[in-house]
Design an enzyme around this catalytic site. Sequence first.
Site, PDB file in Angstrom:
ATOM      1  N   ARG A 115       0.813  -1.206   0.000  1.00  0.00           N
ATOM      2  CA  ARG A 115       0.000   0.000   0.000  1.00  0.00           C
ATOM      3  C   ARG A 115       0.851   1.262   0.000  1.00  0.00           C
ATOM      4  O   ARG A 115       2.037   1.194   0.316  1.00  0.00           O
ATOM      5  CB  ARG A 115      -0.976  -0.003   1.176  1.00  0.00           C
ATOM      6  CG  ARG A 115      -0.334  -0.009   2.530  1.00  0.00           C
ATOM      7  CD  ARG A 115      -1.412  -0.280   3.572  1.00  0.00           C
ATOM      8  NE  ARG A 115      -1.048   0.252   4.863  1.00  0.00           N
ATOM      9  CZ  ARG A 115      -1.723  -0.016   5.967  1.00  0.00           C
ATOM     10  NH1 ARG A 115      -2.788  -0.798   5.926  1.00  0.00           N
ATOM     11  NH2 ARG A 115      -1.353   0.497   7.108  1.00  0.00           N
ATOM     12  N   ASN A 153      -5.519   7.312   4.429  1.00  0.00           N
ATOM     13  CA  ASN A 153      -5.196   6.540   5.628  1.00  0.00           C
ATOM     14  C   ASN A 153      -3.738   6.765   5.986  1.00  0.00           C
ATOM     15  O   ASN A 153      -2.854   6.501   5.166  1.00  0.00           O
ATOM     16  CB  ASN A 153      -5.429   5.038   5.395  1.00  0.00           C
ATOM     17  CG  ASN A 153      -5.312   4.254   6.688  1.00  0.00           C
ATOM     18  OD1 ASN A 153      -6.153   4.401   7.567  1.00  0.00           O
ATOM     19  ND2 ASN A 153      -4.266   3.464   6.831  1.00  0.00           N
ATOM     20  N   GLU A 154      -3.523   7.296   7.164  1.00  0.00           N
ATOM     21  CA  GLU A 154      -2.162   7.489   7.676  1.00  0.00           C
ATOM     22  C   GLU A 154      -1.231   8.084   6.621  1.00  0.00           C
ATOM     23  O   GLU A 154      -0.276   7.441   6.167  1.00  0.00           O
ATOM     24  CB  GLU A 154      -1.597   6.174   8.216  1.00  0.00           C
ATOM     25  CG  GLU A 154      -2.346   5.687   9.441  1.00  0.00           C
ATOM     26  CD  GLU A 154      -1.699   4.479  10.108  1.00  0.00           C
ATOM     27  OE1 GLU A 154      -0.920   3.767   9.443  1.00  0.00           O
ATOM     28  OE2 GLU A 154      -1.974   4.248  11.298  1.00  0.00           O
ATOM     29  N   GLU A 312      -7.743   4.361  15.609  1.00  0.00           N
ATOM     30  CA  GLU A 312      -7.324   2.955  15.560  1.00  0.00           C
ATOM     31  C   GLU A 312      -6.475   2.634  16.775  1.00  0.00           C
ATOM     32  O   GLU A 312      -5.625   3.440  17.171  1.00  0.00           O
ATOM     33  CB  GLU A 312      -6.413   2.691  14.350  1.00  0.00           C
ATOM     34  CG  GLU A 312      -7.046   2.692  13.004  1.00  0.00           C
ATOM     35  CD  GLU A 312      -5.994   2.385  11.914  1.00  0.00           C
ATOM     36  OE1 GLU A 312      -4.962   1.740  12.209  1.00  0.00           O
ATOM     37  OE2 GLU A 312      -6.209   2.819  10.781  1.00  0.00           O
ATOM     38  N   TRP A 320       2.991  -6.718  13.273  1.00  0.00           N
ATOM     39  CA  TRP A 320       4.139  -6.131  12.580  1.00  0.00           C
ATOM     40  C   TRP A 320       5.288  -5.748  13.513  1.00  0.00           C
ATOM     41  O   TRP A 320       6.268  -5.161  13.076  1.00  0.00           O
ATOM     42  CB  TRP A 320       3.690  -4.922  11.755  1.00  0.00           C
ATOM     43  CG  TRP A 320       2.734  -4.000  12.473  1.00  0.00           C
ATOM     44  CD1 TRP A 320       1.372  -4.031  12.370  1.00  0.00           C
ATOM     45  CD2 TRP A 320       3.046  -2.958  13.404  1.00  0.00           C
ATOM     46  NE1 TRP A 320       0.814  -3.069  13.183  1.00  0.00           N
ATOM     47  CE2 TRP A 320       1.820  -2.392  13.824  1.00  0.00           C
ATOM     48  CE3 TRP A 320       4.227  -2.449  13.934  1.00  0.00           C
ATOM     49  CZ2 TRP A 320       1.759  -1.349  14.752  1.00  0.00           C
ATOM     50  CZ3 TRP A 320       4.171  -1.411  14.851  1.00  0.00           C
ATOM     51  CH2 TRP A 320       2.941  -0.872  15.239  1.00  0.00           C
ATOM     52  N   GLU A 360      -2.328  -9.014   7.130  1.00  0.00           N
ATOM     53  CA  GLU A 360      -2.680  -8.700   8.516  1.00  0.00           C
ATOM     54  C   GLU A 360      -3.536  -9.782   9.172  1.00  0.00           C
ATOM     55  O   GLU A 360      -4.284  -9.511  10.105  1.00  0.00           O
ATOM     56  CB  GLU A 360      -3.353  -7.321   8.555  1.00  0.00           C
ATOM     57  CG  GLU A 360      -2.369  -6.246   8.113  1.00  0.00           C
ATOM     58  CD  GLU A 360      -2.903  -4.827   8.185  1.00  0.00           C
ATOM     59  OE1 GLU A 360      -4.082  -4.632   7.860  1.00  0.00           O
ATOM     60  OE2 GLU A 360      -2.130  -3.937   8.555  1.00  0.00           O
ATOM     61  N   LYS A 361      -3.398 -11.024   8.678  1.00  0.00           N
ATOM     62  CA  LYS A 361      -4.274 -12.086   9.200  1.00  0.00           C
ATOM     63  C   LYS A 361      -3.944 -12.464  10.639  1.00  0.00           C
ATOM     64  O   LYS A 361      -4.753 -13.084  11.320  1.00  0.00           O
ATOM     65  CB  LYS A 361      -4.271 -13.298   8.283  1.00  0.00           C
ATOM     66  CG  LYS A 361      -2.910 -13.870   7.984  1.00  0.00           C
ATOM     67  CD  LYS A 361      -3.037 -14.926   6.890  1.00  0.00           C
ATOM     68  CE  LYS A 361      -1.680 -15.346   6.354  1.00  0.00           C
ATOM     69  NZ  LYS A 361      -0.961 -14.262   5.673  1.00  0.00           N
ATOM     70  N   PHE A 362      -2.740 -12.100  11.113  1.00  0.00           N
ATOM     71  CA  PHE A 362      -2.409 -12.397  12.515  1.00  0.00           C
ATOM     72  C   PHE A 362      -2.589 -11.178  13.420  1.00  0.00           C
ATOM     73  O   PHE A 362      -2.129 -11.162  14.555  1.00  0.00           O
ATOM     74  CB  PHE A 362      -0.986 -12.954  12.621  1.00  0.00           C
ATOM     75  CG  PHE A 362      -0.828 -14.250  11.874  1.00  0.00           C
ATOM     76  CD1 PHE A 362      -1.651 -15.330  12.157  1.00  0.00           C
ATOM     77  CD2 PHE A 362       0.111 -14.378  10.864  1.00  0.00           C
ATOM     78  CE1 PHE A 362      -1.540 -16.527  11.452  1.00  0.00           C
ATOM     79  CE2 PHE A 362       0.234 -15.564  10.157  1.00  0.00           C
ATOM     80  CZ  PHE A 362      -0.603 -16.649  10.451  1.00  0.00           C
ATOM     81  N   HIS A 363      -3.242 -10.150  12.888  1.00  0.00           N
ATOM     82  CA  HIS A 363      -3.526  -8.952  13.696  1.00  0.00           C
ATOM     83  C   HIS A 363      -4.814  -9.192  14.467  1.00  0.00           C
ATOM     84  O   HIS A 363      -5.787  -9.697  13.915  1.00  0.00           O
ATOM     85  CB  HIS A 363      -3.690  -7.756  12.746  1.00  0.00           C
ATOM     86  CG  HIS A 363      -3.603  -6.418  13.409  1.00  0.00           C
ATOM     87  ND1 HIS A 363      -4.593  -5.952  14.256  1.00  0.00           N
ATOM     88  CD2 HIS A 363      -2.663  -5.450  13.350  1.00  0.00           C
ATOM     89  CE1 HIS A 363      -4.247  -4.744  14.675  1.00  0.00           C
ATOM     90  NE2 HIS A 363      -3.081  -4.416  14.148  1.00  0.00           N
TER      91      HIS A 363
HETATM   92  C1  GAL Z   1      -2.381   1.011  10.812  1.00  0.00           C
HETATM   93  C2  GAL Z   1      -3.202   1.080   9.547  1.00  0.00           C
HETATM   94  C3  GAL Z   1      -4.264  -0.001   9.488  1.00  0.00           C
HETATM   95  C4  GAL Z   1      -3.670  -1.327   9.873  1.00  0.00           C
HETATM   96  C5  GAL Z   1      -3.043  -1.210  11.239  1.00  0.00           C
HETATM   97  C6  GAL Z   1      -2.454  -2.490  11.748  1.00  0.00           C
HETATM   98  O1  GAL Z   1      -1.154   1.644  10.653  1.00  0.00           O
HETATM   99  O2  GAL Z   1      -3.818   2.332   9.416  1.00  0.00           O
HETATM  100  O3  GAL Z   1      -4.796  -0.055   8.192  1.00  0.00           O
HETATM  101  O4  GAL Z   1      -2.718  -1.692   8.932  1.00  0.00           O
HETATM  102  O5  GAL Z   1      -1.998  -0.267  11.176  1.00  0.00           O
HETATM  103  O6  GAL Z   1      -1.859  -2.314  13.006  1.00  0.00           O
END
Ligand code: GAL
Length: 670
Positions: A115, A153-154, A312, A320, A360-363
Amino acid sequence: MGQIAPIPRLNRLAYGGDYNPEQWPPEVWAEDLALMRAAGVNLVSVGIFSWALLEPAPGEFDFGWLDEVLDLLHDGGIRVDLATPTAVPPAWFRRAHPEARLVDHTGTILGGGGRQSFCPSSPAYARAATRITEAIATRYADHPALVLWHVHNEYGGVNALCYCPASTRAFRDWLRERYADDLAALNTAWGTSFWGQRYGDWAEIESPTTGPTTVNPAQELDFLRFSSDAHLANFRRERDILRRHTPDVPVTTNFMLANCKTLDYWRWAREVDVVANDHYLQAERADNFIELAMCADLTRSVATGRPWLLMEHSTSAVNWQPRNVAKRPGELARNSLSHVARGAESVLFFQWRAARFGAEKFHSAMLPHGGTATRIWREVVRLGADALPRLDELRGTTVVTDAAILWDWQSWWALELAWRPSVDLDYRDRVEAYYERLWRDRLTVDFAHPEQPLDRYPLVVVPSLYLTTSAAADNLHRYVDRGGTLLVSYFSGIVDAADTVHPGAHPGALRELLGLTVDEFLPLRAGETTRLDGGLVGDVWAEAIDLAGAESVLGYVDGPAAGRPAITRHTVGAGTAWYISTRLDAAALAPILTQVYAEADLAPPAGVPDGVELVRRAGATADYLIAINHTGDDTVLPATGVELITGVSCAGAVAMPAGEVRVVRLDRPT
Ligand code: GAL
């Protein structure tokens, strides 16, 4: 202290998060709705990464699925924070516009498949982003679920800096504006007589890519300013489109305070209708809740004290960090309510439902892979359906603060450029050490820009303000002169906005205010320490100080500055300016800060166990005490009033079980 206006169109503390229904078959959507209602969700952010679905080919739109989702949410009583999906241009854009690809400082063209892999200064990107934003604004301007616009986004998350030809052209345009078309002014500001860098034409100026040696620091600094502004221009373009279509719907974008170094959020915060922040816990740190509190305080501060949105955070582990430590039972609520205590009018998460595929499946999520049979789900419901609705009356009340810490992105950038006196000079380290000291002493902090009025604070702390403009120096002088107590850490007041050393001995801009000169910086070797009187131990840095009006409070006992002052105090007008010339950790700062508090007439609350967080709120009709017990021990705090989460009245004392949060509406003395 009184009531402040709550965020328009949100009539409750908001609860929810990023909702990505496009990643799921429509059969799942009805279950989403039912479970959202069970969890007390009332706001979701939709469409953040959906550009490729909404505009499958250039200029061809498919809004069918989004229409359905928004209607479903509206029917379910859930409000929508609708995104412009411009953080990820579709694959067709990348193919059609190779010139819009992101280029890093080595000249490498960065790939897609992730992204934000686009150049922020690309004209083709600007055109495409305008088209999709117009289309979304036109279609949903009157949708009854819409309460907030979530632009992009960010910004600057992973494409903060681009060194492609388009960026370089935009950099030159930005410089022409900054230097009023006067190339001689740029040559002076950048000190181009050094290493024979004089420019005779704007077209000769390049972006500061990797060279055989370090690049002109003033050029680097201007490139960072330009890059922050390049993203801001993209935000403004979309915001203005949205405002034209829906003048009454507030526009926001999610910041990353204080972990994004590359955007100057003091400038950004003025441009949004509501400040919103993303915060992710530094999970491995034992005291990570202090860093969380710091980021929340910084967010409230850039919002100039107005309510803000926690856009968020995570219910548990992220995916990550090197080791993604899961939150312990109760930590989700403690983290969330610390943000609320410090001014957030929302608790929003990334994301609603855990993703089965993708990076991000392990988030963690509000609804984990294991569904409703999980601890996280139970805690999500307890917080959203049970606790949060009882705290609505905090909306619009103000956070009571005791002191200010100065914060400046531009100084941070400058301090950490190449070839400083020591690689161990670290801006955030100093801010965090002073913040931690005040947090542990239960003093609540605002962050302040160095040039803003400071008179309402009895104490102002200046952690390594390497870049100090004359306006900032005058501001600090005025503050002390009128009776303020100022505490300055080393490597402050050294250069001006162009990274040019202030004339004369260090610390040029603050020399008179501090009543001393620094004969020489004396950085320490890795691991080396220096002892001070009174048993304190510093590391990283020492200085050879000559007093010029200040008195020595503590001296160096050993090390390269042995026998000279280490900590000083200078009376100026009705106030005092303290100076600490070595790196002390938060524990070592304690005895000094005790003296500084006394000087500032600050009395930290006594008798509260370490690890219990306290925040006071003031409203027109009531005051509140919010206490968060981060320890494993039960305790009791003095308070008289009604505890809102349990509904229990307390007369003189409120019980604080281990790991719990208590919010007391305090009885006002009659
Ligand atoms: C943020 C982002 C989200 C998601 C999240 C995961 O930085 O805006 O889309 O990726 O991290 O922690």
